[in-house]
Enzyme design. Structure first.
Site, PDB file in Angstrom:
ATOM      1  N   ARG A  79       0.804  -1.232   0.000  1.00 34.99           N
ATOM      2  CA  ARG A  79       0.000   0.000   0.000  1.00 34.99           C
ATOM      3  C   ARG A  79       0.833   1.277   0.000  1.00 34.99           C
ATOM      4  O   ARG A  79       0.606   2.172  -0.815  1.00 34.99           O
ATOM      5  CB  ARG A  79      -0.924   0.053   1.236  1.00 34.99           C
ATOM      6  CG  ARG A  79      -2.211  -0.677   1.090  1.00 34.99           C
ATOM      7  CD  ARG A  79      -2.597  -1.292   2.407  1.00 34.99           C
ATOM      8  NE  ARG A  79      -1.626  -2.320   2.716  1.00 34.99           N
ATOM      9  CZ  ARG A  79      -1.748  -3.587   2.317  1.00 34.99           C
ATOM     10  NH1 ARG A  79      -2.817  -3.965   1.682  1.00 34.99           N
ATOM     11  NH2 ARG A  79      -0.815  -4.485   2.567  1.00 34.99           N
ATOM     12  N   THR A  80       1.784   1.378   0.920  1.00 28.94           N
ATOM     13  CA  THR A  80       2.495   2.657   1.066  1.00 28.94           C
ATOM     14  C   THR A  80       3.286   2.953  -0.204  1.00 28.94           C
ATOM     15  O   THR A  80       3.210   4.059  -0.752  1.00 28.94           O
ATOM     16  CB  THR A  80       3.410   2.626   2.301  1.00 28.94           C
ATOM     17  OG1 THR A  80       2.653   2.101   3.392  1.00 28.94           O
ATOM     18  CG2 THR A  80       3.925   3.997   2.657  1.00 28.94           C
ATOM     19  N   LYS A 108      25.972  -3.600  -1.725  1.00 29.04           N
ATOM     20  CA  LYS A 108      27.437  -3.477  -1.755  1.00 29.04           C
ATOM     21  C   LYS A 108      27.971  -2.841  -0.481  1.00 29.04           C
ATOM     22  O   LYS A 108      29.165  -2.631  -0.342  1.00 29.04           O
ATOM     23  CB  LYS A 108      27.869  -2.628  -2.953  1.00 29.04           C
ATOM     24  CG  LYS A 108      27.431  -3.181  -4.292  1.00 29.04           C
ATOM     25  CD  LYS A 108      27.869  -2.236  -5.403  1.00 29.04           C
ATOM     26  CE  LYS A 108      27.070  -2.444  -6.661  1.00 29.04           C
ATOM     27  NZ  LYS A 108      27.301  -1.367  -7.643  1.00 29.04           N
ATOM     28  N   HIS A 157       4.823   5.550  11.763  1.00 25.10           N
ATOM     29  CA  HIS A 157       4.340   5.458  10.378  1.00 25.10           C
ATOM     30  C   HIS A 157       3.395   6.652  10.221  1.00 25.10           C
ATOM     31  O   HIS A 157       2.177   6.495  10.185  1.00 25.10           O
ATOM     32  CB  HIS A 157       3.619   4.124  10.184  1.00 25.10           C
ATOM     33  CG  HIS A 157       3.366   3.727   8.767  1.00 25.10           C
ATOM     34  ND1 HIS A 157       3.458   4.601   7.688  1.00 25.10           N
ATOM     35  CD2 HIS A 157       3.004   2.518   8.229  1.00 25.10           C
ATOM     36  CE1 HIS A 157       3.168   3.939   6.570  1.00 25.10           C
ATOM     37  NE2 HIS A 157       2.896   2.679   6.876  1.00 25.10           N
TER      38      HIS A 157
HETATM   39  N1  ASP Z   1       1.614  -2.034   6.827  1.00 27.75           N
HETATM   40  C1  ASP Z   1       1.728  -1.559   8.171  1.00 27.75           C
HETATM   41  C2  ASP Z   1       3.174  -1.219   8.479  1.00 27.75           C
HETATM   42  O1  ASP Z   1       4.009  -1.304   7.600  1.00 27.75           O
HETATM   43  C3  ASP Z   1       1.128  -2.508   9.152  1.00 27.75           C
HETATM   44  C4  ASP Z   1       1.653  -3.923   9.101  1.00 27.75           C
HETATM   45  O2  ASP Z   1       2.575  -4.221   8.328  1.00 27.75           O
HETATM   46  O3  ASP Z   1       1.104  -4.732   9.846  1.00 27.75           O
HETATM   47  O4  ASP Z   1       3.449  -0.844   9.580  1.00 27.75           O
HETATM   48  N1   CP Z   2      -0.407  -0.053   5.720  1.00 28.85           N
HETATM   49  C1   CP Z   2       0.805  -0.273   5.176  1.00 28.85           C
HETATM   50  O1   CP Z   2       1.804   0.388   5.482  1.00 28.85           O
HETATM   51  O2   CP Z   2       0.800  -1.220   4.207  1.00 28.85           O
HETATM   52  P1   CP Z   2       2.098  -1.723   3.438  1.00 28.85           P
HETATM   53  O3   CP Z   2       3.014  -2.337   4.465  1.00 28.85           O
HETATM   54  O4   CP Z   2       1.584  -2.732   2.437  1.00 28.85           O
HETATM   55  O5   CP Z   2       2.754  -0.537   2.800  1.00 28.85           O
END
Ligand code: ASP
Ligand code: CP
Length: 330
Positions: A79-80, A108, A157
């Site tokens: 997602r991010t 490296k 985050h």
């Molecule tokens: N995607 C979120 C994070 O990167 C939550 C998770 O990975 O559970 O923190």
């Molecule tokens: N919510 C979140 O950070 O998802 P990803 O880890 O998939 O980026």
């Protein structure tokens, strides 16, 4: 003919897009939620709302034409990383994607400061996810260009917390007065660390539901306490579910466990099912930063209170807003 665009929650005032290089966000890093006040959050949400309307109306537009984002991920992401890429491309900009650092010169032995110095020579803004707490702050010390923290280990985050708060506001119409219950891995989950801190700007109650060994760290509880927010810890969801307006479920962060057998022990506890949802209010939402593993049964997805897929979409508009703001265009 004008097209109908359904409102997200309520219409935002018109915010002209254009050069806003005197704005509080221009050229700034986004490292921690502690850097925001309520006025700034309202502004971000107004811009995000405008972004939503623009995407619904025209899909993409050239606000950031010619600008380049370096997307640097030392940890997995769906997602991010994709939403930042989508955000940049919908705004007419382009992306240098380094989603697997094992194919970069990091393998490296290149240090984070040198990698950052390299990428800022090619890009206008850098989004960074890294396993170490404080990595984004470190990167920001070396970079002249804005650094956006996309997750620093178990630290923070912040862009997730912004989209989480935007979700609550859009779905329930307000944040003040709500009871928010965070459940799952509160010890290692960086999303709940950021969100708990950000929520202290509002008049809310916080419940933490987790096994003893995965409870919210004492340091964060102290920060929350210092802001006068009521908080309570539980090992079971049942006593707090009926009063909960937002149930924020998290994944047990397997990758953070030193002893994998501990993760195995916890697997399967705290699962939300359609049965669980019978005890919840009619007007409440279930959130999850995703990815979900086993914490929420797929049967719950059909429940209108399940907001987690909508939540992930809100992330696109928040990230479009943040990119436009730090690049001086909103
Ligand atoms: N995607 C979120 C994070 O990167 C939550 C998770 O990975 O559970 O923190
Ligand atoms: N919510 C979140 O950070 O998802 P990803 O880890 O998939 O980026």
């Amino acid at each position: 003919m004008t097209s109908f665009i359904p409102p997200l929650h309520e219409k935002s005032p018109h915010l002209p897009f254009g050069d806003q290089q005197d704005s509080a966000f221009y050229g700034r890093d986004i490292i921690s939620v502690n850097q925001f006040d309520r006025g700034q959050l309202n502004y971000i949400f107004d811009v995000a709302h405008e972004m939503y309307e623009m995407v619904a109306r025209v899909g993409s537009f050239d606000l950031l034409k010619g600008k380049i984002l370096a997307s640097l991920f030392y940890e997995p992401s769906t997602r991010t990383s994709s939403s930042f890429t989508s955000a940049m491309e919908r705004l007419g900009g382009s992306v240098i994607p380094i989603n697997n650092v094992s194919y970069s010169s990091v393998t490296k032995g290149e240090s984070l400061p040198d990698t950052i110095r390299t990428l800022e020579a090619y890009a206008d803004v850098i989004v960074l996810r890294h396993p170490e707490v404080g990595s984004s702050a470190l990167a920001a010390r070396y970079a002249q260009k804005p650094i956006i923290n996309a997750g620093d280990g178990i630290g923070e985050h912040p862009t997730q917390a912004l989209l989480d708060l935007f979700t609550i506001q859009e779905e329930l119409g307000q944040v003040d007065g709500l009871t928010i219950t965070m459940m799952g891995d509160l010890k290692y989950g960086r999303t709940v660390h950021s969100l708990a801190r950000l929520l202290t700007l509002y008049d809310i109650r916080l419940n933490y539901v987790a096994p003893e060994i995965l409870q919210m760290p004492a340091g964060i509880k102290e920060e929350v306490e210092a802001k006068g927010i009521k908080q309570a810890s539980y090992e079971d969801l049942i006593p707090v579910l009926p009063e909960t307006d937002v149930l924020y479920v998290t994944r047990v962060q397997k990758e953070r466990f030193e002893d994998p057998s501990k993760h195995e022990e916890l697997k399967g506890s705290y699962v939300i099912s359609t049965e669980t949802m019978k005890a919840a209010k009619d007007r409440m939402i279930v959130m999850h930063p995703l990815p979900r593993v086993w914490e929420i049964d797929m049967g719950v997805d059909e429940d209108p209170r399940a907001a987690y897929f909508r939540q992930m979409e809100y992330g696109l508009y928040i990230r479009m807003a943040l990119l436009a703001m730090v690049l001086g265009k909103a």
